[in-house]
Design a protein around this motif. Structure first.
Motif, PDB file in Angstrom:
ATOM      1  N   SER A 109       0.866  -1.248  -0.067  1.00 12.27           N
ATOM      2  CA  SER A 109       0.035   0.256   0.031  1.00 12.27           C
ATOM      3  C   SER A 109       1.021   1.346  -0.171  1.00 12.27           C
ATOM      4  O   SER A 109       0.605   2.213  -0.687  1.00 12.27           O
ATOM      5  N   ARG A 110       2.020   1.464   0.847  1.00  7.85           N
ATOM      6  CA  ARG A 110       2.835   2.501   1.008  1.00  7.85           C
ATOM      7  C   ARG A 110       3.512   2.591  -0.393  1.00  7.85           C
ATOM      8  O   ARG A 110       3.717   3.692  -0.846  1.00  7.85           O
ATOM      9  N   LEU A 111       3.861   1.516  -1.075  1.00  9.36           N
ATOM     10  CA  LEU A 111       4.774   1.633  -2.091  1.00  9.36           C
ATOM     11  C   LEU A 111       3.836   2.190  -3.252  1.00  9.36           C
ATOM     12  O   LEU A 111       4.278   3.211  -3.964  1.00  9.36           O
ATOM     13  N   LEU A 112       2.706   1.676  -3.428  1.00 17.75           N
ATOM     14  CA  LEU A 112       1.594   1.955  -4.411  1.00 17.75           C
ATOM     15  C   LEU A 112       1.373   3.563  -4.309  1.00 17.75           C
ATOM     16  O   LEU A 112       1.269   4.421  -5.203  1.00 17.75           O
ATOM     17  N   TRP A 113       1.227   4.044  -2.901  1.00 18.93           N
ATOM     18  CA  TRP A 113       0.714   5.318  -2.778  1.00 18.93           C
ATOM     19  C   TRP A 113       2.048   6.381  -2.947  1.00 18.93           C
ATOM     20  O   TRP A 113       1.802   7.256  -3.727  1.00 18.93           O
ATOM     21  N   ARG A 114       2.947   5.747  -2.821  1.00 24.52           N
ATOM     22  CA  ARG A 114       4.423   6.815  -3.014  1.00 24.52           C
ATOM     23  C   ARG A 114       4.647   6.921  -4.583  1.00 24.52           C
ATOM     24  O   ARG A 114       4.997   8.107  -4.517  1.00 24.52           O
ATOM     25  N   LEU A 115       4.421   5.743  -5.235  1.00 23.45           N
ATOM     26  CA  LEU A 115       4.853   6.047  -6.598  1.00 23.45           C
ATOM     27  C   LEU A 115       3.630   6.445  -7.486  1.00 23.45           C
ATOM     28  O   LEU A 115       4.182   6.685  -8.738  1.00 23.45           O
ATOM     29  N   THR A 116       2.456   6.358  -7.284  1.00 30.22           N
ATOM     30  CA  THR A 116       1.373   6.388  -8.048  1.00 30.22           C
ATOM     31  C   THR A 116       0.279   7.255  -7.738  1.00 30.22           C
ATOM     32  O   THR A 116      -0.489   7.737  -8.394  1.00 30.22           O
ATOM     33  N   GLY A 117       0.261   7.826  -6.201  1.00 26.38           N
ATOM     34  CA  GLY A 117      -0.844   8.308  -5.829  1.00 26.38           C
ATOM     35  C   GLY A 117      -2.085   7.921  -5.550  1.00 26.38           C
ATOM     36  O   GLY A 117      -3.023   8.488  -5.233  1.00 26.38           O
ATOM     37  N   TRP A 118      -2.023   6.505  -5.738  1.00 30.17           N
ATOM     38  CA  TRP A 118      -3.451   5.600  -5.552  1.00 30.17           C
ATOM     39  C   TRP A 118      -3.284   5.110  -4.202  1.00 30.17           C
ATOM     40  O   TRP A 118      -2.488   4.338  -3.939  1.00 30.17           O
ATOM     41  N   ARG A 119      -4.380   5.426  -3.410  1.00 26.95           N
ATOM     42  CA  ARG A 119      -4.390   4.900  -1.964  1.00 26.95           C
ATOM     43  C   ARG A 119      -5.205   3.849  -1.981  1.00 26.95           C
ATOM     44  O   ARG A 119      -6.511   4.009  -1.909  1.00 26.95           O
ATOM     45  N   LEU A 120      -4.664   2.460  -1.925  1.00 32.79           N
ATOM     46  CA  LEU A 120      -5.641   1.243  -2.159  1.00 32.79           C
ATOM     47  C   LEU A 120      -5.007   0.638  -0.900  1.00 32.79           C
ATOM     48  O   LEU A 120      -3.784   0.278  -0.818  1.00 32.79           O
ATOM     49  N   PRO A 121      -5.928   0.002  -0.211  1.00 29.50           N
ATOM     50  CA  PRO A 121      -5.642  -0.849   1.049  1.00 29.50           C
ATOM     51  C   PRO A 121      -5.127  -2.500   0.409  1.00 29.50           C
ATOM     52  O   PRO A 121      -6.204  -3.123   0.668  1.00 29.50           O
ATOM     53  N   VAL A 122      -4.196  -2.388   0.124  1.00 29.13           N
ATOM     54  CA  VAL A 122      -3.990  -3.600  -0.859  1.00 29.13           C
ATOM     55  C   VAL A 122      -4.292  -5.296  -0.109  1.00 29.13           C
ATOM     56  O   VAL A 122      -4.832  -6.015  -0.344  1.00 29.13           O
ATOM     57  N   ALA A 123      -3.395  -5.116   1.155  1.00 32.55           N
ATOM     58  CA  ALA A 123      -3.394  -6.292   1.693  1.00 32.55           C
ATOM     59  C   ALA A 123      -5.032  -6.773   2.414  1.00 32.55           C
ATOM     60  O   ALA A 123      -5.448  -7.977   2.376  1.00 32.55           O
ATOM     61  N   GLY A 124      -5.684  -5.696   2.732  1.00 31.60           N
ATOM     62  CA  GLY A 124      -6.950  -5.835   2.855  1.00 31.60           C
ATOM     63  C   GLY A 124      -7.936  -6.345   2.036  1.00 31.60           C
ATOM     64  O   GLY A 124      -8.651  -7.130   2.285  1.00 31.60           O
ATOM     65  N   LEU A 125      -7.799  -5.811   0.842  1.00 28.53           N
ATOM     66  CA  LEU A 125      -8.742  -5.796  -0.433  1.00 28.53           C
ATOM     67  C   LEU A 125      -8.771  -7.336  -0.945  1.00 28.53           C
ATOM     68  O   LEU A 125      -9.539  -7.671  -1.380  1.00 28.53           O
ATOM     69  N   ARG A 126      -7.666  -8.065  -0.396  1.00 36.02           N
ATOM     70  CA  ARG A 126      -7.726  -9.295  -1.008  1.00 36.02           C
ATOM     71  C   ARG A 126      -8.931 -10.165  -0.178  1.00 36.02           C
ATOM     72  O   ARG A 126      -9.379 -11.158  -0.530  1.00 36.02           O
ATOM     73  N   PHE A 127      -9.269  -9.753   1.296  1.00 33.86           N
ATOM     74  CA  PHE A 127     -10.309 -10.360   1.822  1.00 33.86           C
ATOM     75  C   PHE A 127     -11.544  -9.597   1.628  1.00 33.86           C
ATOM     76  O   PHE A 127     -12.774 -10.088   1.403  1.00 33.86           O
ATOM     77  N   TRP A 128     -11.483  -8.143   1.551  1.00 29.74           N
ATOM     78  CA  TRP A 128     -12.951  -7.535   1.552  1.00 29.74           C
ATOM     79  C   TRP A 128     -13.475  -7.647   0.355  1.00 29.74           C
ATOM     80  O   TRP A 128     -14.804  -7.658   0.268  1.00 29.74           O
ATOM     81  N   ILE A 129     -12.897  -7.978  -0.726  1.00 26.66           N
ATOM     82  CA  ILE A 129     -13.315  -8.060  -2.130  1.00 26.66           C
ATOM     83  C   ILE A 129     -14.060  -9.293  -2.136  1.00 26.66           C
ATOM     84  O   ILE A 129     -15.100  -9.789  -2.975  1.00 26.66           O
ATOM     85  N   ARG A 130     -13.858 -10.364  -1.386  1.00 27.86           N
ATOM     86  CA  ARG A 130     -14.708 -11.642  -1.076  1.00 27.86           C
ATOM     87  C   ARG A 130     -15.873 -11.526  -0.114  1.00 27.86           C
ATOM     88  O   ARG A 130     -16.608 -12.361  -0.013  1.00 27.86           O
ATOM     89  N   GLY A 131     -15.958 -10.294   0.288  1.00 28.58           N
ATOM     90  CA  GLY A 131     -16.966 -10.118   1.463  1.00 28.58           C
ATOM     91  C   GLY A 131     -16.738 -10.580   2.787  1.00 28.58           C
ATOM     92  O   GLY A 131     -17.670 -11.051   3.374  1.00 28.58           O
ATOM     93  N   ILE A 132     -15.450 -10.537   3.043  1.00 31.26           N
ATOM     94  CA  ILE A 132     -15.132 -11.256   4.575  1.00 31.26           C
ATOM     95  C   ILE A 132     -14.073 -10.211   5.062  1.00 31.26           C
ATOM     96  O   ILE A 132     -13.199  -9.489   4.451  1.00 31.26           O
TER      97      ILE A 132
END
Length: 201
Positions: A109-132
């Motif tokens: 998440s920090r790497l993505l934010w620092r280099l692209t400006g996209w704030r995405l909770p990458v680690a959590g999304l793996r689970f949240w996108i499944r609805g858990i």
């Protein structure tokens, strides 16, 4: 013949309609069984449209996930299929490819934010996108009438599940929004994800 065509159209339109969740007698039991089924999904691919807004600033992109038990990859595309980033995370850490080059880090998440400006909770999304929920403490959780997640608050993010879709592996999210009430910057970060396709193995 006219009645047959009209009846067929009615069936097709009904199948395309977004149906409200059907109430169940024991939502907690349904939720427990559903969560177990979703946790058992270790490999999947997702095609989605994402939009990120922070105050008056924002943008949209197409997202592709390839998730496995020990590694996952997220790719973001801009207009006309232009590659914005490709992020791969495994036991060795996070590696990000952008138009500016290749980069490494311990936090995706920090790497993505620092280099692209996209704030995405990458680690959590793996689970949240499944609805858990993701592993770890949950601040708040609310179920809908069908025993599925309606909203979740975890790791500083509030996730609201707007729609689900039926799949052979169970009901998976179709539309969700994530909000992070940051205390600095132009305002709260709001991420909207509309999932176009699930491929679950």
């Amino acid at each position: 013949m006219r009645r047959f065509v009209a009846g067929l159209l009615a069936i097709l339109l009904a199948g395309c309609a977004v149906m409200p969740p059907v109430a169940v007698r024991h939502p907690q039991r349904v939720w427990h069984a559903h969560r177990m089924r979703m946790m058992a999904i270790q490999r999947f691919r997702v095609s989605a449209q994402g939009a990120v807004r922070a105050g008056h600033h924002g943008g949209s992109l197409a997202l592709r996930w390839i998730v496995g038990p020990a590694a996952y990859q997220m790719t973001g595309y801009g207009p006309f299929g232009r590659l914005i980033f490709r992020l791969r995370v495994d036991a060795a850490g996070a590696r990000l490819h952008t138009g500016r080059g290749h980069f490494k880090g311990t936090s995706a998440s920090r790497l993505l934010w620092r280099l692209t400006g996209w704030r995405l909770p990458v680690a959590g999304l793996r689970f949240w996108i499944r609805g858990i929920p993701a592993p770890g403490p949950v601040v708040r959780r609310r179920l809908d009438r069908a025993g599925l997640l309606a909203s979740l608050r975890q790791n500083g993010w509030t996730i609201r599940y707007r729609r689900y879709r039926h799949t052979p592996r169970g009901r998976l999210p179709r539309l969700l929004t994530l909000t992070h009430a940051v205390t600095v910057g132009p305002g709260p970060v709001v991420v909207t994800i509309r999932i176009n396709r699930w491929d679950v193995t």
